[in-house]
Scaffold this motif. Sequence first.
Motif, PDB file in Angstrom:
ATOM      1  N   ASP A   2       0.817  -1.198   0.000  1.00  0.00           N
ATOM      2  CA  ASP A   2       0.000   0.000   0.000  1.00  0.00           C
ATOM      3  C   ASP A   2       0.859   1.260   0.000  1.00  0.00           C
ATOM      4  O   ASP A   2       2.062   1.232   0.296  1.00  0.00           O
ATOM      5  N   GLN A   3       0.236   2.382  -0.351  1.00  0.00           N
ATOM      6  CA  GLN A   3       0.964   3.639  -0.487  1.00  0.00           C
ATOM      7  C   GLN A   3       1.562   4.110   0.845  1.00  0.00           C
ATOM      8  O   GLN A   3       2.653   4.662   0.884  1.00  0.00           O
ATOM      9  N   GLU A   4       0.837   3.875   1.917  1.00  0.00           N
ATOM     10  CA  GLU A   4       1.339   4.281   3.234  1.00  0.00           C
ATOM     11  C   GLU A   4       2.639   3.558   3.574  1.00  0.00           C
ATOM     12  O   GLU A   4       3.592   4.154   4.091  1.00  0.00           O
ATOM     13  N   LEU A   5       2.698   2.270   3.257  1.00  0.00           N
ATOM     14  CA  LEU A   5       3.900   1.505   3.523  1.00  0.00           C
ATOM     15  C   LEU A   5       5.036   1.937   2.611  1.00  0.00           C
ATOM     16  O   LEU A   5       6.203   1.985   3.039  1.00  0.00           O
ATOM     17  N   LEU A   6       4.727   2.276   1.380  1.00  0.00           N
ATOM     18  CA  LEU A   6       5.747   2.781   0.461  1.00  0.00           C
ATOM     19  C   LEU A   6       6.365   4.071   0.993  1.00  0.00           C
ATOM     20  O   LEU A   6       7.592   4.252   0.973  1.00  0.00           O
ATOM     21  N   ARG A   7       5.519   4.975   1.478  1.00  0.00           N
ATOM     22  CA  ARG A   7       6.021   6.233   2.040  1.00  0.00           C
ATOM     23  C   ARG A   7       6.862   5.983   3.289  1.00  0.00           C
ATOM     24  O   ARG A   7       7.907   6.616   3.489  1.00  0.00           O
ATOM     25  N   ALA A   8       6.414   5.046   4.114  1.00  0.00           N
ATOM     26  CA  ALA A   8       7.163   4.723   5.332  1.00  0.00           C
ATOM     27  C   ALA A   8       8.538   4.146   4.991  1.00  0.00           C
ATOM     28  O   ALA A   8       9.538   4.478   5.649  1.00  0.00           O
ATOM     29  N   ASN A   9       8.607   3.333   3.949  1.00  0.00           N
ATOM     30  CA  ASN A   9       9.887   2.766   3.533  1.00  0.00           C
ATOM     31  C   ASN A   9      10.838   3.838   3.016  1.00  0.00           C
ATOM     32  O   ASN A   9      12.042   3.800   3.293  1.00  0.00           O
ATOM     33  N   ARG A  10      10.298   4.791   2.267  1.00  0.00           N
ATOM     34  CA  ARG A  10      11.143   5.880   1.757  1.00  0.00           C
ATOM     35  C   ARG A  10      11.684   6.724   2.905  1.00  0.00           C
ATOM     36  O   ARG A  10      12.854   7.099   2.929  1.00  0.00           O
ATOM     37  N   VAL A 165       1.773  -7.383   6.786  1.00  0.00           N
ATOM     38  CA  VAL A 165       3.026  -7.568   6.048  1.00  0.00           C
ATOM     39  C   VAL A 165       3.019  -6.876   4.685  1.00  0.00           C
ATOM     40  O   VAL A 165       3.991  -6.985   3.929  1.00  0.00           O
ATOM     41  N   GLY A 166       1.936  -6.161   4.379  1.00  0.00           N
ATOM     42  CA  GLY A 166       1.893  -5.391   3.143  1.00  0.00           C
ATOM     43  C   GLY A 166       1.695  -6.227   1.887  1.00  0.00           C
ATOM     44  O   GLY A 166       2.312  -5.955   0.857  1.00  0.00           O
ATOM     45  N   MET A 167       0.854  -7.254   1.962  1.00  0.00           N
ATOM     46  CA  MET A 167       0.588  -8.111   0.800  1.00  0.00           C
ATOM     47  C   MET A 167      -0.918  -8.285   0.626  1.00  0.00           C
ATOM     48  O   MET A 167      -1.678  -8.111   1.582  1.00  0.00           O
ATOM     49  N   SER A 168      -1.322  -8.668  -0.572  1.00  0.00           N
ATOM     50  CA  SER A 168      -2.733  -8.915  -0.822  1.00  0.00           C
ATOM     51  C   SER A 168      -3.150 -10.257  -0.236  1.00  0.00           C
ATOM     52  O   SER A 168      -2.316 -11.121   0.054  1.00  0.00           O
ATOM     53  N   LYS A 169      -4.462 -10.443  -0.081  1.00  0.00           N
ATOM     54  CA  LYS A 169      -5.001 -11.693   0.435  1.00  0.00           C
ATOM     55  C   LYS A 169      -4.601 -12.866  -0.462  1.00  0.00           C
ATOM     56  O   LYS A 169      -4.246 -13.949   0.035  1.00  0.00           O
ATOM     57  N   ASN A 170      -4.658 -12.673  -1.774  1.00  0.00           N
ATOM     58  CA  ASN A 170      -4.312 -13.750  -2.698  1.00  0.00           C
ATOM     59  C   ASN A 170      -2.840 -14.143  -2.584  1.00  0.00           C
ATOM     60  O   ASN A 170      -2.489 -15.327  -2.665  1.00  0.00           O
ATOM     61  N   THR A 171      -1.984 -13.135  -2.414  1.00  0.00           N
ATOM     62  CA  THR A 171      -0.553 -13.413  -2.259  1.00  0.00           C
ATOM     63  C   THR A 171      -0.288 -14.207  -0.995  1.00  0.00           C
ATOM     64  O   THR A 171       0.515 -15.146  -0.980  1.00  0.00           O
ATOM     65  N   ILE A 172      -0.977 -13.849   0.086  1.00  0.00           N
ATOM     66  CA  ILE A 172      -0.824 -14.578   1.347  1.00  0.00           C
ATOM     67  C   ILE A 172      -1.225 -16.035   1.159  1.00  0.00           C
ATOM     68  O   ILE A 172      -0.533 -16.958   1.595  1.00  0.00           O
ATOM     69  N   GLY A 173      -2.362 -16.260   0.490  1.00  0.00           N
ATOM     70  CA  GLY A 173      -2.816 -17.621   0.251  1.00  0.00           C
ATOM     71  C   GLY A 173      -1.819 -18.436  -0.551  1.00  0.00           C
ATOM     72  O   GLY A 173      -1.554 -19.599  -0.239  1.00  0.00           O
ATOM     73  N   THR A 174      -1.266 -17.826  -1.591  1.00  0.00           N
ATOM     74  CA  THR A 174      -0.290 -18.508  -2.435  1.00  0.00           C
ATOM     75  C   THR A 174       0.966 -18.870  -1.655  1.00  0.00           C
ATOM     76  O   THR A 174       1.480 -19.988  -1.748  1.00  0.00           O
ATOM     77  N   ARG A 175       1.463 -17.911  -0.871  1.00  0.00           N
ATOM     78  CA  ARG A 175       2.690 -18.152  -0.113  1.00  0.00           C
ATOM     79  C   ARG A 175       2.469 -19.205   0.972  1.00  0.00           C
ATOM     80  O   ARG A 175       3.356 -20.026   1.246  1.00  0.00           O
TER      81      ARG A 175
END
Length: 201
Positions: A2-10, A165-175
């Motif tokens: 998400d954008q908030e996490l991107l800003r926090a990382n920068r 963890v900053g991931m989509s629901k589908n990504t979580i399921g796959t991982r």
Amino acid sequence: MDQELLRANREAARLVQQFLKGQSRAFPALVQLFTPRVMSIIRRLVSSYHDGEDLHNEIWLKVAQHLHKYDTTLPFHSWLYRIASNACIDFLRKKREIVLEDEQLHQQVHKQPTDRVKSPELFLLEKESYSELTSLLDSLNDTDRLILTLRFVQELSYEEIGSMVGMSKNTIGTRLFRARKHLKELLDRQREERRRSDAAY
């Protein structure tokens, strides 16, 4: 992500550079920036307030000790979650071992003649199986270990884990699917090797 996490990382990358250049005030700002996310993970895993505070302090102490190793071209949250996941998993592992020991002691002290108390051999076998599984978790990358812990220890939803963890629901399921498959393959292989070893004697 998400954008908030991107800003926090920068912002984190900027603060890390400042801190490594000797600006000590940058570190408290870094802690403040990511404390809500770290505490969100800890609170999901640790019920005791004091244990949670100790774990939080331990995580940031490790961050300070290893900050010079952080690659600022990579997302800070991934590196931070790696440290946080290691600390949380170590805590849960120790807690699980203590609980197992306490349960066994309780059974021995309070057992009745008709109770079917587990034999010491069976108890040790179950504890060994748990240790076997937690050691196999080390073969996963840190994010997958954290996702597995949040899902199967704390039984969080895919949405809850994804927001942490900053991931989509589908990504979580796959991982989760891939990590569980990998663990099962390793566990089956390890037990087959043990069976062959036992059969040789």
